[in-house]
Design an enzyme around this catalytic site. Structure first.
Site: not given
Ligand code: MN
Ligand code: MN
Length: 302
Positions: A88, A99, A159, A167, A192, A287
């Site tokens: 990640d 992200d 998020h 986040h 994700e 994700e």
């Protein structure tokens, strides 16, 4: 939340394109015998060579570890041929964060579970548009994962992303929910899905290698004050790894441990403990990050 302006839009696109290449680098290098620490450092260096910065330490979460693991500075751990590894990665350019994560199955036994998390992300992306409720996205994700015979991890979520905030609200659930908050034009979100053959819940382990800065506090320890200055200036509240401090500052292990303990006690920083599947079962993750536009979405990490 402030909406994304033109100048930032191009930074988000560049950030996403660096992240796409970083994920390819991960896919090429995750194999039996590769040291976890070497992989993370290689990816983080690649991001900087491309003109970006890591938005958080590269996470390498293996098997029943779902998230928030990064190797310690002295880690000797290597990938084995039965690992299911989630890599990640976060990249930012001037606070514009993307992200994204990929799961690599070295065991060759969990292909179906990979399809479940990847398929759920695909379905969520097809459903995503300005005005859709986040609970509706959760429903799409849950349906897709269950169709493949697995469970979504219900206490891990996608998020919102804001400038310098990896986040932000709202959470994007991985299960059906009544949350009607909508995806809004000009905003950035990470979606994700996590799939598992376990209970579908994660809990916090004891170990923590990743920390986040909260606020400056009066500190007894000189090393603590130095760490506090560094993370405020260099990471601006974004998560950092203990191993990054080892590289950046001259101090003994004892000084660093003592300083981190004081920073945690005074609530100047907080830890991100490793998250494990409740039953110790395998977890897969997919994700990506999207920018919601007026009529459509732009997938930033392809
Ligand atoms: Mn992520
Ligand atoms: Mn995320």
């Amino acid at each position: 939340m402030k909406n994304v302006e033109k100048k930032q839009r191009s930074l988000y696109i560049k950030s996403g394109s660096i992240l796409s290449s970083a994920l390819k680098l991960a896919q090429k290098n995750v194999k039996e015998g590769t040291p976890l620490l070497g992989l993370c450092e290689k990816i983080e260096k690649f991001i900087e060579d491309e003109g970006g910065k890591p938005a958080f330490p590269v996470n390498v979460s293996i098997n029943h570890i779902a998230a928030h693991f990064t190797p310690s500075f002295d880690s000797k751990e290597v990938f084995s041929d039965h690992d299911v590894a989630k890599v990640d990665i976060g990249v930012h350019l001037d606070g514009c964060i993307t992200d994204s994560a990929v799961t690599i199955d070295l065991s060759g036994e969990f292909g179906k579970m990979l399809e479940a998390s990847e398929g759920a992300l695909e379905s969520a992306l097809s459903a995503a548009m300005p005005g859709i409720g986040v609970g509706k996205l959760g429903e799409t994700i849950e349906k897709e994962i269950k169709k493949k015979g697995f469970k979504p991890v219900q206490n891990l979520c996608g998020h919102g992303i804001e400038e310098w905030v990896a986040h932000a609200s709202p959470s994007i659930p991985n299960t059906s929910s009544k949350d009607a908050r909508e995806l809004e034009p000009g905003k950035v979100y990470a979606i994700e899905p996590f799939a598992t053959d376990g209970e579908g819940l994660v809990h916090e382990g004891v170990q923590a290698e990743i920390f986040g800065f909260d606020e400056k506090k009066p500190l007894r320890s000189m090393t603590g004050r130095k760490i506090s200055d560094l993370v405020e200036k260099d990471y601006k509240g974004l998560p950092f790894a203990e191993r990054w401090l080892v590289k950046k500052m001259k101090m003994s292990d004892f000084e660093r441990k003592t300083a981190l303990r004081e920073l945690l006690q005074k609530k100047s920083i907080h830890a991100y403990p490793v998250l494990r599947e409740l039953e110790g079962k395998i977890v897969t993750q997919a994700e990506t990050t999207i920018l919601v536009e007026d009529k459509d979405i732009l997938v930033l990490v392809k």
